[in-house]
Design a protein around this motif. Structure first.
Motif, PDB file in Angstrom:
ATOM      1  N   PHE A 233      -0.806 -11.881   5.299  1.00  0.00           N
ATOM      2  CA  PHE A 233      -0.641 -10.557   4.723  1.00  0.00           C
ATOM      3  C   PHE A 233      -1.995  -9.851   4.697  1.00  0.00           C
ATOM      4  O   PHE A 233      -3.027 -10.438   5.024  1.00  0.00           O
ATOM      5  CB  PHE A 233      -0.078 -10.657   3.303  1.00  0.00           C
ATOM      6  CG  PHE A 233       1.335 -11.174   3.246  1.00  0.00           C
ATOM      7  CD1 PHE A 233       2.402 -10.311   3.455  1.00  0.00           C
ATOM      8  CD2 PHE A 233       1.597 -12.510   2.981  1.00  0.00           C
ATOM      9  CE1 PHE A 233       3.711 -10.782   3.402  1.00  0.00           C
ATOM     10  CE2 PHE A 233       2.896 -12.984   2.916  1.00  0.00           C
ATOM     11  CZ  PHE A 233       3.956 -12.109   3.132  1.00  0.00           C
ATOM     12  N   ALA A 234      -1.991  -8.613   4.262  1.00  0.00           N
ATOM     13  CA  ALA A 234      -3.246  -7.907   4.036  1.00  0.00           C
ATOM     14  C   ALA A 234      -4.054  -8.658   2.987  1.00  0.00           C
ATOM     15  O   ALA A 234      -3.494  -9.349   2.119  1.00  0.00           O
ATOM     16  CB  ALA A 234      -2.969  -6.484   3.571  1.00  0.00           C
TER      17      ALA A 234
ATOM     18  N   VAL B  48      -3.788  -8.521  -2.892  1.00  0.00           N
ATOM     19  CA  VAL B  48      -2.422  -8.160  -3.282  1.00  0.00           C
ATOM     20  C   VAL B  48      -2.419  -6.700  -3.705  1.00  0.00           C
ATOM     21  O   VAL B  48      -3.469  -6.077  -3.849  1.00  0.00           O
ATOM     22  CB  VAL B  48      -1.918  -9.029  -4.458  1.00  0.00           C
ATOM     23  CG1 VAL B  48      -1.835 -10.495  -4.078  1.00  0.00           C
ATOM     24  CG2 VAL B  48      -2.809  -8.840  -5.690  1.00  0.00           C
ATOM     25  N   ARG B  49      -1.220  -6.169  -3.894  1.00  0.00           N
ATOM     26  CA  ARG B  49      -1.084  -4.835  -4.482  1.00  0.00           C
ATOM     27  C   ARG B  49      -0.337  -4.968  -5.802  1.00  0.00           C
ATOM     28  O   ARG B  49       0.765  -5.520  -5.839  1.00  0.00           O
ATOM     29  CB  ARG B  49      -0.357  -3.882  -3.537  1.00  0.00           C
ATOM     30  CG  ARG B  49      -1.189  -3.498  -2.322  1.00  0.00           C
ATOM     31  CD  ARG B  49      -0.508  -2.441  -1.477  1.00  0.00           C
ATOM     32  NE  ARG B  49      -1.289  -2.132  -0.290  1.00  0.00           N
ATOM     33  CZ  ARG B  49      -2.250  -1.211  -0.221  1.00  0.00           C
ATOM     34  NH1 ARG B  49      -2.545  -0.506  -1.310  1.00  0.00           N
ATOM     35  NH2 ARG B  49      -2.905  -0.983   0.897  1.00  0.00           N
TER      36      ARG B  49
ATOM     37  N   ARG C 184       0.558   1.875  -6.739  1.00  0.00           N
ATOM     38  CA  ARG C 184       0.074   0.639  -6.124  1.00  0.00           C
ATOM     39  C   ARG C 184      -1.442   0.611  -6.184  1.00  0.00           C
ATOM     40  O   ARG C 184      -2.090   1.551  -5.742  1.00  0.00           O
ATOM     41  CB  ARG C 184       0.533   0.542  -4.669  1.00  0.00           C
ATOM     42  CG  ARG C 184       2.029   0.388  -4.475  1.00  0.00           C
ATOM     43  CD  ARG C 184       2.380   0.580  -3.005  1.00  0.00           C
ATOM     44  NE  ARG C 184       3.767   0.241  -2.712  1.00  0.00           N
ATOM     45  CZ  ARG C 184       4.787   1.046  -2.953  1.00  0.00           C
ATOM     46  NH1 ARG C 184       4.578   2.246  -3.483  1.00  0.00           N
ATOM     47  NH2 ARG C 184       6.022   0.679  -2.664  1.00  0.00           N
TER      48      ARG C 184
ATOM     49  N   ARG D 223      -4.620  -1.776  -4.979  1.00  0.00           N
ATOM     50  CA  ARG D 223      -4.977  -2.913  -4.132  1.00  0.00           C
ATOM     51  C   ARG D 223      -6.113  -3.715  -4.758  1.00  0.00           C
ATOM     52  O   ARG D 223      -7.123  -3.156  -5.178  1.00  0.00           O
ATOM     53  CB  ARG D 223      -5.410  -2.436  -2.742  1.00  0.00           C
ATOM     54  CG  ARG D 223      -5.860  -3.569  -1.824  1.00  0.00           C
ATOM     55  CD  ARG D 223      -6.167  -3.067  -0.419  1.00  0.00           C
ATOM     56  NE  ARG D 223      -6.711  -4.115   0.406  1.00  0.00           N
ATOM     57  CZ  ARG D 223      -8.009  -4.365   0.545  1.00  0.00           C
ATOM     58  NH1 ARG D 223      -8.892  -3.616  -0.094  1.00  0.00           N
ATOM     59  NH2 ARG D 223      -8.425  -5.351   1.309  1.00  0.00           N
TER      60      ARG D 223
ATOM     61  N   ARG E  89      -6.443 -15.072   3.205  1.00  0.00           N
ATOM     62  CA  ARG E  89      -5.282 -14.226   2.961  1.00  0.00           C
ATOM     63  C   ARG E  89      -4.078 -15.086   2.551  1.00  0.00           C
ATOM     64  O   ARG E  89      -3.948 -16.226   2.987  1.00  0.00           O
ATOM     65  CB  ARG E  89      -4.894 -13.455   4.236  1.00  0.00           C
ATOM     66  CG  ARG E  89      -5.962 -12.545   4.795  1.00  0.00           C
ATOM     67  CD  ARG E  89      -5.500 -11.976   6.133  1.00  0.00           C
ATOM     68  NE  ARG E  89      -6.547 -11.189   6.779  1.00  0.00           N
ATOM     69  CZ  ARG E  89      -6.684  -9.878   6.663  1.00  0.00           C
ATOM     70  NH1 ARG E  89      -5.826  -9.217   5.910  1.00  0.00           N
ATOM     71  NH2 ARG E  89      -7.648  -9.230   7.272  1.00  0.00           N
TER      72      ARG E  89
ATOM     73  N   GLU F   9       2.538   0.408   4.545  1.00  0.00           N
ATOM     74  CA  GLU F   9       1.463   0.671   3.607  1.00  0.00           C
ATOM     75  C   GLU F   9       0.460   1.612   4.277  1.00  0.00           C
ATOM     76  O   GLU F   9       0.420   1.715   5.507  1.00  0.00           O
ATOM     77  CB  GLU F   9       0.772  -0.645   3.217  1.00  0.00           C
ATOM     78  CG  GLU F   9       1.662  -1.628   2.464  1.00  0.00           C
ATOM     79  CD  GLU F   9       1.935  -1.207   1.037  1.00  0.00           C
ATOM     80  OE1 GLU F   9       1.331  -0.205   0.587  1.00  0.00           O
ATOM     81  OE2 GLU F   9       2.771  -1.856   0.376  1.00  0.00           O
TER      82      GLU F   9
ATOM     83  N   SER G  86       1.825  -6.302   2.660  1.00  0.00           N
ATOM     84  CA  SER G  86       1.154  -6.738   1.442  1.00  0.00           C
ATOM     85  C   SER G  86       2.082  -7.559   0.567  1.00  0.00           C
ATOM     86  O   SER G  86       3.307  -7.380   0.593  1.00  0.00           O
ATOM     87  CB  SER G  86       0.653  -5.535   0.636  1.00  0.00           C
ATOM     88  OG  SER G  86      -0.328  -4.804   1.331  1.00  0.00           O
TER      89      SER G  86
ATOM     90  N   ALA H  16       7.708  -9.391  -1.062  1.00  0.00           N
ATOM     91  CA  ALA H  16       6.966  -9.116   0.165  1.00  0.00           C
ATOM     92  C   ALA H  16       7.922  -9.017   1.330  1.00  0.00           C
ATOM     93  O   ALA H  16       8.961  -9.701   1.365  1.00  0.00           O
ATOM     94  CB  ALA H  16       5.932 -10.209   0.444  1.00  0.00           C
TER      95      ALA H  16
END
Length: 454
Positions: free
Chosen positions: A79-80, A83-84, A123, A125, A225, A314, A320, A335
């Protein structure tokens, strides 16, 4: 029947221990009570989707996982970074609700416009570039907490990101709540970031977890990640089974007595030079009275599908992990796993995994309705466009890290009798693998078998 080592339990920890003992030249018998190995690490393919008993959230920095199976074979999809954290969201704006005919890019724009509306999800980040942990997710610019919060948290994350993970686990032992108070964090930072993060990753909304474990989890934000297995978590199980000779695993065998030199179960008595109990925590306590009883939480994974073109991207176009900080929401985290690992869903469809902790599993339909109502806000897709694929409930799914917590609980009970599992180590896949290796090492030492893993 005679063997060198009898392993009771064919989950990840037991298979990891057995694979290492076999590699050292010992004869091993694994007794598994169910019809398939894997324990809580199971998944099935339904209509082109890969669905698991739990949405196993992995991490690209876990060394034992990477040593056990290559990221390519696991099809590890990241994932990116970070987290968000999501909050708010009483409803969607008209621009988002009526965007059914728009392209994904147009829907992204509609979602960004809808973020101007008061009742749409906010959101935030949290996360640094994995190759630059010194950039502690721009903590000084985050819109949560006081200036002092930002300075303290930035300093902590810099330390965690630039040192070995063992440093966090070897620190002073306090509950997260007590430690956060001593560190001087504001109620805003705790309630809008730290508490939701621990609730989503450790099922600890009360902040009763060991702060050492909490800091270890924070380190995951600034190194590597979060990821999922595109080949399914069963790919890890299959790799461990592949390392065992045919006939090593006996399925459907219920064990009722264990000793250092024997195991008695449904197939009779097995004599052994050593016994490793790798069952789930409660089964292990039944076999080994007096064993430490961990606190565990149930987990329910809800699997939903939606047209991938309907999901907005996103702003950075990277998938994310979303953590829900909205009070009263049933969701811990959610997710779009197929955007991190496309192999989990058929072309054109998106697979969304949502985790709920603490539900009793008795009213899945009611839980699904509540979750879908929230998912429509978190992912920006109207509720009527979601399809429920499956709901998987595991009653004793997650070992909590309630303080005081020992992250390397002894695996040797007496010479010849050992125990392993994620309740003896970190409460995740990495911890299960590590505890299996620690148990195998203890067995080899006591049997005076020399072995150096490659």
């Amino acid at each position: 029947m005679r063997t060198d080592v009898c392993v009771v339990g064919g989950g990840i920890a037991g298979l990891a221990a057995a694979a290492r003992l076999v590699a050292a030249g010992l004869a091993v018998t694994v007794l598994e009570g169910t019809d398939d190995p894997g324990g809580r690490a199971r998944d099935t393919r339904v209509g082109g989707f890969v669905l698991g008993d739990g949405a196993h959230l992995l991490h690209t920095t876990w060394p034992t996982l990477r040593q056990t199976i290559s990221p390519a074979e696991l099809q590890l999809g990241g994932f990116a970074a970070g987290v968000r954290i999501c909050s708010g969201g009483g409803g969607l704006s008209a621009a988002t609700e009526d965007a059914g005919g728009l392209s994904s890019e147009e829907r992204t724009g509609a979602l960004e416009n809808s973020l101007q509306v008061h009742d749409v999800v906010r959101r935030v980040r949290f996360g640094a570039a994995p190759t630059r942990p010194q950039q502690t997710f721009s903590a000084l610019r985050m819109p949560i907490g006081t200036a002092a919060d930002k300075a303290r948290l930035s300093k902590l994350l810099y330390r965690l990101g630039t040192t070995a993970p063992e440093r966090a686990l070897n620190g002073p032992e306090h509950s997260a709540a007590d430690s956060y108070a001593v560190r001087g964090y504001s109620a805003e930072l705790v309630d809008q970031f730290l508490r939701p993060y621990l609730a989503a990753l450790a099922a600890d909304e009360d902040l009763a977890a060991s702060v050492r474990g909490a800091d270890w989890l924070l380190r995951l934000l600034v190194r590597g990640r979060f990821a999922v297995a595109g080949a399914g978590i069963n790919a890890l199980v299959r790799e461990l089974v592949r390392r065992l000779p045919n006939g090593t695993i006996e399925l459907g065998v219920r064990v009722h007595t264990v000793r250092a030199d024997r195991v008695v179960g449904g197939t009779g008595e097995i004599r052994a030079r050593a016994t490793v109990v790798a069952a789930d925590p409660y089964s292990a306590m039944e076999l080994l009275p007096g064993l430490h009883e961990p606190r565990m939480r149930s987990a329910t994974t809800l699997w939903h599908s939606v047209d991938d073109a309907q999901l907005p991207f996103e702003p950075d176009r990277a998938p994310s992990v979303l953590i829900d900080a909205e009070p009263g929401s049933p969701i811990a985290r959610t997710a779009v796993v197929s955007r991190a690992a496309p192999g989990l869903a058929p072309p054109g469809r998106a697979l969304v995994a949502t985790t709920v902790f603490g539900d009793d599993g008795k009213e899945p339909a009611a839980l699904d309705r509540a979750v879908l109502g929230r998912l429509s806000h978190l992912h920006g897709v109207p509720q009527r466009r979601w399809e429920t694929l499956d709901i998987r409930h595991v009653e004793h799914a997650l070992v909590t890290m309630q303080s005081p917590h020992n992250f390397a609980r002894p695996v040797r009970l007496i010479k010849g009798l050992y125990v392993c599992g994620d309740h003896r180590d970190l409460p995740n896949v990495e911890g299960a693998l590590q505890s299996g290796h620690r148990a195998a090492k203890a067995v080899l030492e006591d049997l005076d078998v020399r072995y150096s893993p490659g």
